[in-house]
Design an enzyme around this catalytic site. Structure first.
Site, mmCIF file in Angstrom:
data_model
loop_
_atom_site.group_PDB
_atom_site.id
_atom_site.type_symbol
_atom_site.label_atom_id
_atom_site.label_comp_id
_atom_site.label_asym_id
_atom_site.label_seq_id
_atom_site.Cartn_x
_atom_site.Cartn_y
_atom_site.Cartn_z
ATOM 1 N N HIS A 127 0.846 -1.194 0.000
ATOM 2 C CA HIS A 127 0.000 0.000 0.000
ATOM 3 C C HIS A 127 0.879 1.241 0.000
ATOM 4 C CE1 HIS A 127 -2.709 3.020 2.152
ATOM 5 N NE2 HIS A 127 -3.365 2.713 1.043
ATOM 6 N N SER A 128 0.526 2.206 -0.850
ATOM 7 C CA SER A 128 1.155 3.527 -0.841
ATOM 8 C C SER A 128 2.677 3.425 -1.017
ATOM 9 C CB SER A 128 0.784 4.242 0.462
ATOM 10 O OG SER A 128 1.142 5.594 0.429
ATOM 11 N N LEU A 129 3.447 4.058 -0.111
ATOM 12 C CA LEU A 129 4.911 4.051 -0.224
ATOM 13 C C LEU A 129 5.484 2.643 -0.125
ATOM 14 C CD1 LEU A 129 7.520 5.842 -0.357
ATOM 15 C CD2 LEU A 129 7.515 5.804 2.139
#
Length: 584
Positions: free
Chosen positions: A250-252
């Site tokens: 998820h995300s970074l």
């Protein structure tokens, strides 16, 4: 899922570390002694006046054995000691006043049927930014994803004897990074907001820092390998039976996972660029005599030759010394959720190529399948397909099916839909349209859609959509079958219209025209597999509100759970179907 020593009443397991210490001490002291005949887990009367026959000191507690099956846990906190002293002076026993009874084993006796189904696939769930602000959040999010996946498994995959296990990967809390330096330089005004930013957005700055980037990468890499080794030690048959591993990031976390798999290192690239600039400055910085310029050129050539020798030596060492793999497992599927990976790759110089292979950004030898999942209003998410083939920026992402869709079309059979008809990159299979005359129900014509709307498939919907737009736009939409004469009315007249127009533009077996009527080049290269998959927007969903909430709304989505399991169970289903066909 596992436990040896449990707390009486609540039947919650003790922490694994303390439980192991108590178990080891219990076996050393009481192994071979007779237990009570009946398996009775009810609370017995307090052991008043009975002295402890054995004791074990832990870090914050101690354990007393009054008999082989009467074990009590006591807290060694100062307040607990004072309370224990007071109550004992009042005549109460130590066990009844402040002790917590422990049981070796659960309240229910195990049966052979309690064995869970065999795990054929494990999924490591990697968090992004903000874990420092809310420690343990990834464990809660993974639990939500696991519970959602269980519901989907029961509904759609109950006939399979195996199941998928989701394991959280919490890599942030163990890192030291700068210690408390950033906190010490943070002003006191609006401290709550500043602390929130320090605990979330600061992770992005840490990752772009050459000083702390390696610590983040190694932290995630070591945790992935530790969890995999721990799982295999508890499930020895997993590797023997060809168990597979996927990663959901998820995300970074998507960027860090990608860099671990590919081994991307920005420091080496920066050093090469800096070295090149220094060499150019040495030759162009000031006026030099002929002799000085000749010597500098010789020095430049010598340095270049030295670098070549060093590179050859490094390659020779790498070929003789087998470097252990960064990860202890091969990644089957890499699912990115709300991922900014495409932006990072674009800023690293990745540009669209001419091949439709995933190898352009992630080689198949490293990861079998890359899938990019995002909500259309997620402000952090970006598309990956246009980095492989540029014209896919005008082709909409594949729409993820609703959880309750009846008989959904398989994703590999879904036709592309163009975001802008005026720039229609007809990368749909041209050979099919050239070899066989299309009918109104099989024509690969697409209509324009907005983000979040359902993909309009081939057939009557295409005709009605074109008719509602008008003749002008309809001419562009049906430019593959004719020019100004390819109107919706001619499509509805039956075989004669489209077949006649097809003969005007192309002959049987001849290649399609390189340009459409709108003047744009029609690319013929397609992706081997679609990579971008988009969640559908709700019918009454506010885009402004969902822009705030969508980045963290992936964990409990039934649509995403079904999507993940569809790809992970796909091979098992194909093998099952093949065996069924062989039986028939």
């Amino acid at each position: 899922m596992r436990g040896q020593w449990f707390i009486d009443g609540t039947w919650q397991p003790l922490e694994e570390e303390e439980s192991n210490l108590i178990e080891q001490e219990h076996l050393n002291r009481f192994k071979g002694q007779q237990l009570q005949e009946s398996f009775d887990m009810e609370i017995s009367k307090p052991v008043d006046g009975k002295e402890a026959i054995h004791s074990l000191k832990l870090s914050r507690n101690h354990v007393d054995w009054h008999s082989v099956d009467e074990v009590y846990l006591y807290s060694d906190a100062t307040t607990s000691k004072i309370a224990r002293t007071v109550t004992q002076k009042l005549g109460f026993s130590k066990a009844s006043s402040s002790g917590t009874r422990l049981h070796r084993g659960y309240v229910e006796e195990a049966t052979l049927e309690d064995k869970p189904p065999q795990t054929s696939h494990i999924v490591f769930v990697v968090h992004g930014i903000g874990q420092k602000m809310d420690q343990g959040r990834i464990i809660k999010n993974t639990a939500m994803m696991r519970d959602t996946a269980r519901k989907v498994e029961e509904k759609y995959f109950s006939n399979l004897a195996t199941h998928v296990e989701f394991l959280p990967v919490e890599w942030r809390s163990k890192l030291t990074l700068d210690g408390d330096t950033v906190d010490s330089i943070t002003p006191d005004k609006v401290r709550g907001l500043r602390d929130m930013l320090n605990s979330s957005a600061m992770d992005i700055m840490y990752y772009t820092s050459p000083l702390y980037r390696d610590e983040l990468v190694k932290g995630l890499q070591q945790e992935l390998n530790r969890l995999y080794s721990l799982f295999c030690s508890r499930n020895p048959e997993f590797e023997e039976k060809g168990g597979k591993v996927s990663i959901v990031s998820h995300s970074l976390g998507c960027v860090i996972t990608y860099d671990i798999m590919t081994g991307w290192n920005p420091v080496r690239l920066y050093e090469q660029l800096l070295q090149k600039e220094e060499e150019e400055e040495e030759l162009e910085e000031r006026w030099m005599s002929y002799e000085e310029q000749r010597l500098l050129e010789e020095l430049y050539i010598t340095k270049q030759r030295l670098r070549e020798i060093e590179e050859r030596l490094h390659e020779l060492k790498a070929s003789t010394i087998s470097k252990p793999p960064v990860l202890k497992f091969k990644v089957e599927n890499f699912f990115c959720m709300g991922s900014p990976l495409a932006v990072f790759l674009a800023l690293r110089g990745i540009r669209p190529g001419t091949s439709g292979s995933q190898d352009h950004i992630l080689p198949r030898t490293i990861c079998n399948r890359l899938l990019n999942i995002f909500h259309p209003t997620d402000p952090v998410a970006y598309r990956l397909e246009p980095l492989i083939l540029k014209h896919y920026s005008n082709i909409s992402p594949v729409q993820i099916h609703w959880y309750n869709t009846a008989n959904p079309l398989p994703y590999e059979h879904m036709k592309p839909s163009f975001l802008n008809p005026s720039k229609e990159p007809t990368s749909a299979p041209d050979t099919e349209s050239a070899s066989a005359a299309p009918s109104p129900t099989t024509s690969p014509v697409m209509v324009r859609r907005h983000y979040g709307e359902s993909i309009t498939n081939i057939g009557k919907a295409s005709i009605l959509g074109a008719a509602s737009i008008g003749k002008g736009l309809g001419g562009m939409l049906f430019s593959r079958f004719g020019r100004s004469s390819a109107t919706p009315q001619s499509m509805e007249t039956g075989k004669e219209g489209p077949e006649g127009d097809e003969k005007k533009t192309t002959t049987a077996g001849s290649p399609p025209l390189p340009h459409s009527s709108s003047g744009f080049l029609e690319p013929t290269v397609e992706l081997e597999h679609r990579i971008d998959f988009e969640l559908r927007e709700g019918l009454v969903e506010s885009r402004y509100w969902s822009a705030v909430t969508s980045h963290t709304a992936y964990w409990s989505s039934l649509d995403i759970a079904l999507f993940l399991l569809t790809f992970m169970y796909k091979q098992d289903q194909e093998e099952t179907d093949k065996s069924n066909l062989d039986t028939v």
